[in-house]
Design a protein around this motif. Structure first.
Motif, PDB file in Angstrom:
ATOM      1  N   LEU A 102       0.824  -1.211   0.000  1.00 12.69           N
ATOM      2  CA  LEU A 102       0.000   0.000   0.000  1.00 12.69           C
ATOM      3  C   LEU A 102       0.859   1.262   0.000  1.00 12.69           C
ATOM      4  CD1 LEU A 102      -2.879  -1.078   2.376  1.00 12.69           C
ATOM      5  CD2 LEU A 102      -3.143  -0.216   0.054  1.00 12.69           C
ATOM      6  N   PHE A 105       2.023   1.750  -3.607  1.00 11.32           N
ATOM      7  CA  PHE A 105       0.966   2.268  -4.471  1.00 11.32           C
ATOM      8  C   PHE A 105       0.680   3.737  -4.152  1.00 11.32           C
ATOM      9  CE2 PHE A 105       0.094  -2.094  -5.630  1.00 11.32           C
ATOM     10  CZ  PHE A 105      -0.484  -2.000  -6.886  1.00 11.32           C
ATOM     11  N   CYS A 148      -5.409  -1.385  -2.604  1.00  6.73           N
ATOM     12  CA  CYS A 148      -4.458  -0.737  -3.517  1.00  6.73           C
ATOM     13  C   CYS A 148      -5.197   0.136  -4.527  1.00  6.73           C
ATOM     14  CB  CYS A 148      -3.619  -1.787  -4.234  1.00  6.73           C
ATOM     15  SG  CYS A 148      -2.419  -2.632  -3.161  1.00  6.73           S
TER      16      CYS A 148
END
Length: 304
Positions: A102, A105, A148
């Motif tokens: 995460l 991203f 994500c």
């Protein structure tokens, strides 16, 4: 349903062919801001191609798409921070934990990594934050994939069969995630083969086959439009077929090895008569569902 007014997506007569195959054949619809919109259909119906055209991943042969007021094709980089896409097959960075996935991203979109904890909580992965992606279960990986897609706080989220291959418990847990996403004011467009799921989650659905939309409305309106009879199942031997046929409202009755099935379009007097005869124990009532609508429109033949 949480709507803030206006249309997030406008699809106008889009078409896409591959040789003689018309993958998308004149599809048109709108999706309101804050709406949960489902695209349903058998394999090869054109669902994924339609999504990819809307997302700007594929060019339509003709027709037009407006996404958040802009044209997604040619690839519109200005739209990327405003949309989130979860594909059928998700790929992650190798050897990274859920948190690191995460964070990566988020950094790609220039978003503060402070949002990571919030995303992990939304998808129920806080306790798996430090677990490597390849050590997560299938359901957990699906939830991480959705996280994500949400890491940059997009306005519109596209989900292509997000609950595919999940066990019943993981699928129900993911429903809560999807509801939480919509409650945040997001517009959701998704495909699924689970008709019960679509009936529960979607504000409206479009049923596609052979590249065309066959029907589009709220799930409840589509079911009402089918005008299907109600089936009442009783334990076999609880009453005779002759007795049941004499009840007001009974259209037909049949019997198999374990049960009696009463077909009626007026269930109230039939149920009242059964109650008077003390035959409500173990009784089951089945009304039409979105699956019945789907099968009525697309047929029952096997699709590879």
């Amino acid at each position: 349903m949480t709507r803030s007014g206006g249309d997030a997506i406008v699809v106008s007569d889009i078409r896409k062919s591959y040789g003689d195959l018309k993958a998308v054949d004149g599809v048109s619809f709108t999706v309101a801001e804050g709406e949960f919109f489902g695209i349903l259909g058998p394999n090869g119906a054109g669902k994924t191609t339609t999504l990819e055209i809307i997302e700007g991943l594929r060019e339509a042969d003709s027709g037009g798409v407006t996404l958040l007021g802009e044209n997604p094709w040619p690839r519109n980089v200005g739209l990327l921070p405003r949309i989130g896409v979860q594909l059928q097959g998700s790929a992650f960075f190798e050897k990274l934990t859920a948190r690191e996935q995460l964070e990566t991203f988020s950094s790609l979109y220039g978003v503060s990594t402070k949002i990571v904890d919030e995303m992990l909580e939304i998808v129920g992965l806080t306790d798996k934050a430090n677990t490597r992606e390849d050590k997560l279960s299938g359901g957990q990986r699906q939830r991480l994939s959705i996280a994500c897609a949400l890491a940059h706080d997009p306005d519109v989220v596209f989900l292509d069969e997000p609950t595919a291959a999940l066990d019943p418990q993981a699928r129900r847990n993911l429903w809560d995630v999807l509801r939480a996403i919509q409650e945040r004011g997001k517009t959701i467009v998704y495909t699924t083969h689970y008709l019960d799921e679509a009936e529960i989650l979607c504000d409206r659905v479009a049923i596609m086959d052979h590249g065309r939309i066959l029907a589009m409305d709220t799930p409840a309106a589509l079911v009402r439009g089918l005008d299907a009879p109600t089936r009442i199942m009783l334990e076999r031997g609880s009453m005779s077929l002759e007795q049941i046929r004499g009840f007001i409202g009974v259209d037909d009755v049949s019997e198999d090895d374990s049960s009696l099935t009463v077909i009626t379009r007026k269930p109230a007097p039939v149920l009242s008569a059964l109650a008077e005869h003390g035959n409500l124990d173990g009784l089951q009532v089945r009304t039409a569902t979105l699956e019945d609508v789907f099968l009525d429109l697309t047929g029952r033949e096997y699709r590879a």
